[in-house]
Design an enzyme around this catalytic site. Sequence first.
Site, PDB file in Angstrom:
ATOM      1  N   ASN A   9       0.866  -1.186   0.000  1.00 28.75           N
ATOM      2  CA  ASN A   9       0.000   0.000   0.000  1.00 28.75           C
ATOM      3  C   ASN A   9       0.903   1.237   0.000  1.00 28.75           C
ATOM      4  O   ASN A   9       1.478   1.584   1.035  1.00 28.75           O
ATOM      5  CB  ASN A   9      -0.889  -0.039   1.254  1.00 28.75           C
ATOM      6  CG  ASN A   9      -1.729   1.205   1.411  1.00 28.75           C
ATOM      7  OD1 ASN A   9      -1.825   2.027   0.499  1.00 28.75           O
ATOM      8  ND2 ASN A   9      -2.335   1.357   2.572  1.00 28.75           N
ATOM      9  N   TRP A  10       1.003   1.862  -1.157  1.00 27.76           N
ATOM     10  CA  TRP A  10       1.934   3.000  -1.286  1.00 27.76           C
ATOM     11  C   TRP A  10       1.372   4.279  -0.647  1.00 27.76           C
ATOM     12  O   TRP A  10       2.080   5.281  -0.529  1.00 27.76           O
ATOM     13  CB  TRP A  10       2.260   3.260  -2.755  1.00 27.76           C
ATOM     14  CG  TRP A  10       3.022   2.149  -3.425  1.00 27.76           C
ATOM     15  CD1 TRP A  10       3.477   0.990  -2.852  1.00 27.76           C
ATOM     16  CD2 TRP A  10       3.428   2.093  -4.800  1.00 27.76           C
ATOM     17  NE1 TRP A  10       4.133   0.226  -3.781  1.00 27.76           N
ATOM     18  CE2 TRP A  10       4.126   0.877  -4.982  1.00 27.76           C
ATOM     19  CE3 TRP A  10       3.273   2.962  -5.891  1.00 27.76           C
ATOM     20  CZ2 TRP A  10       4.662   0.513  -6.226  1.00 27.76           C
ATOM     21  CZ3 TRP A  10       3.803   2.596  -7.131  1.00 27.76           C
ATOM     22  CH2 TRP A  10       4.494   1.387  -7.282  1.00 27.76           C
ATOM     23  N   LYS A  11       0.111   4.268  -0.292  1.00 29.98           N
ATOM     24  CA  LYS A  11      -0.541   5.463   0.284  1.00 29.98           C
ATOM     25  C   LYS A  11      -0.305   6.682  -0.623  1.00 29.98           C
ATOM     26  O   LYS A  11      -0.225   6.510  -1.841  1.00 29.98           O
ATOM     27  CB  LYS A  11      -0.053   5.689   1.719  1.00 29.98           C
ATOM     28  CG  LYS A  11      -0.196   4.415   2.557  1.00 29.98           C
ATOM     29  CD  LYS A  11      -0.072   4.641   4.029  1.00 29.98           C
ATOM     30  CE  LYS A  11      -0.235   3.308   4.754  1.00 29.98           C
ATOM     31  NZ  LYS A  11      -0.280   3.447   6.194  1.00 29.98           N
ATOM     32  N   HIS A  99      -9.763   1.208   4.512  1.00 29.67           N
ATOM     33  CA  HIS A  99      -8.503   1.367   5.257  1.00 29.67           C
ATOM     34  C   HIS A  99      -8.753   2.324   6.423  1.00 29.67           C
ATOM     35  O   HIS A  99      -9.509   3.284   6.300  1.00 29.67           O
ATOM     36  CB  HIS A  99      -7.412   1.920   4.330  1.00 29.67           C
ATOM     37  CG  HIS A  99      -6.054   1.899   4.970  1.00 29.67           C
ATOM     38  ND1 HIS A  99      -5.664   2.855   5.879  1.00 29.67           N
ATOM     39  CD2 HIS A  99      -5.023   1.040   4.856  1.00 29.67           C
ATOM     40  CE1 HIS A  99      -4.434   2.570   6.298  1.00 29.67           C
ATOM     41  NE2 HIS A  99      -4.013   1.474   5.683  1.00 29.67           N
ATOM     42  N   GLU A 101      -7.180   4.707   7.574  1.00 29.86           N
ATOM     43  CA  GLU A 101      -6.944   6.132   7.273  1.00 29.86           C
ATOM     44  C   GLU A 101      -8.156   6.731   6.556  1.00 29.86           C
ATOM     45  O   GLU A 101      -8.471   7.910   6.743  1.00 29.86           O
ATOM     46  CB  GLU A 101      -5.646   6.275   6.463  1.00 29.86           C
ATOM     47  CG  GLU A 101      -4.429   6.054   7.363  1.00 29.86           C
ATOM     48  CD  GLU A 101      -3.178   5.552   6.655  1.00 29.86           C
ATOM     49  OE1 GLU A 101      -3.095   5.635   5.422  1.00 29.86           O
ATOM     50  OE2 GLU A 101      -2.279   5.051   7.373  1.00 29.86           O
ATOM     51  N   GLU A 170      -5.580  -4.818  10.415  1.00 29.19           N
ATOM     52  CA  GLU A 170      -4.556  -3.809  10.677  1.00 29.19           C
ATOM     53  C   GLU A 170      -4.911  -3.042  11.951  1.00 29.19           C
ATOM     54  O   GLU A 170      -5.688  -2.077  11.907  1.00 29.19           O
ATOM     55  CB  GLU A 170      -4.479  -2.819   9.510  1.00 29.19           C
ATOM     56  CG  GLU A 170      -4.094  -3.452   8.192  1.00 29.19           C
ATOM     57  CD  GLU A 170      -3.507  -2.430   7.231  1.00 29.19           C
ATOM     58  OE1 GLU A 170      -2.387  -2.627   6.788  1.00 29.19           O
ATOM     59  OE2 GLU A 170      -4.180  -1.414   6.947  1.00 29.19           O
ATOM     60  N   GLY A 176       2.377   2.159  10.888  1.00 32.89           N
ATOM     61  CA  GLY A 176       3.386   3.220  10.782  1.00 32.89           C
ATOM     62  C   GLY A 176       4.096   3.547  12.081  1.00 32.89           C
ATOM     63  O   GLY A 176       4.794   4.552  12.172  1.00 32.89           O
ATOM     64  N   SER A 212       3.261  -2.110  10.392  1.00 36.69           N
ATOM     65  CA  SER A 212       4.710  -2.151  10.653  1.00 36.69           C
ATOM     66  C   SER A 212       5.377  -3.467  10.254  1.00 36.69           C
ATOM     67  O   SER A 212       6.355  -3.883  10.870  1.00 36.69           O
ATOM     68  CB  SER A 212       5.000  -1.825  12.121  1.00 36.69           C
ATOM     69  OG  SER A 212       4.576  -0.495  12.413  1.00 36.69           O
ATOM     70  N   GLY A 233       2.758  -1.146   4.285  1.00 33.13           N
ATOM     71  CA  GLY A 233       2.822   0.273   3.942  1.00 33.13           C
ATOM     72  C   GLY A 233       4.246   0.709   3.678  1.00 33.13           C
ATOM     73  O   GLY A 233       4.801   0.500   2.599  1.00 33.13           O
ATOM     74  N   GLY A 234       4.888   1.296   4.691  1.00 33.58           N
ATOM     75  CA  GLY A 234       6.213   1.895   4.541  1.00 33.58           C
ATOM     76  C   GLY A 234       7.238   1.006   3.843  1.00 33.58           C
ATOM     77  O   GLY A 234       7.966   1.464   2.955  1.00 33.58           O
TER      78      GLY A 234
END
Length: 257
Positions: A9-11, A99, A101, A170, A176, A212, A233-234
């Site tokens: 997930n590149w956000k 998601h 967010e 999640e 994150g 994470s 993600g990251g």
Amino acid sequence: MTRGLVIGNWKMNLDHVEAVHLTQQLVSVLANRPADRVDVAVAPPFVDLRSVTSVVEAERSVVGVAAQHVSDHDHGAFTGEVSVAMLKRLGVTSVLVGHSERRTMFHMDSDVVARTVRAVLAGGLHVILCVGENLDVRGAQSQDEYVRDQLASALRDQHGSEGHITVAYEPIWAIGTGQTATTDQIGEMMATIRGEMGRWGAGTGRVLYGGSVSAENASELATDGGVDGFLVGGASLKAESFAAIVTALNDCYAEVR
Ligand code: PGA
């Protein structure tokens, strides 16, 4: 599950030029590693989708392309929105829905999540339904009930969803932060989620963990957490770390399952 799944997930990171670079790197890194037991997909921002699907097609890569969000409407006066049909036309095969967010920052409530799941299924794409509790809910030890409610409201009244829904657990406090859930916490939640999915006719779907996940912890999470894969993600923003997560899951499938 016979095959694992890792989704990046590149956000809201990487413009379309950067997206092309990362996709090319990823395709070439993955071509040199065993990943025969794992499906891999990336979820870039909307504006990158065309470029990323072009690279994937040109390289004849098996990397799938997902969207991070979609409108629950078909078409019309919805300024700034993108429809399922538009994504499908671009070669997108799955969509992240709900998601945390989106839920917390963009007021995506459980009704909108349910309508979006319905729109994605009706359009013939695969749903990656995201669920997970915040720290208050975990502190009150209500996480099972909370996640079951999220699943029930998203999955009840969906028809023909069997085989078309993946759930990503999640926990918000792990996203994150560098602090993953423990493998015990993940294992317990996997059982809760699989039970609830079975209740709503989605029992054959895969269940992922996200929060994470890194090249360093993927192996332990995969082996001891009982997950079918990861939403990353990251660590998905670098080809090497993302591919290392794919390899860790692949090794786990090769050894244990
Ligand atoms: P993270 O994000 O891997 O950076 O924690 C996961 C996600 O939000 O999907």
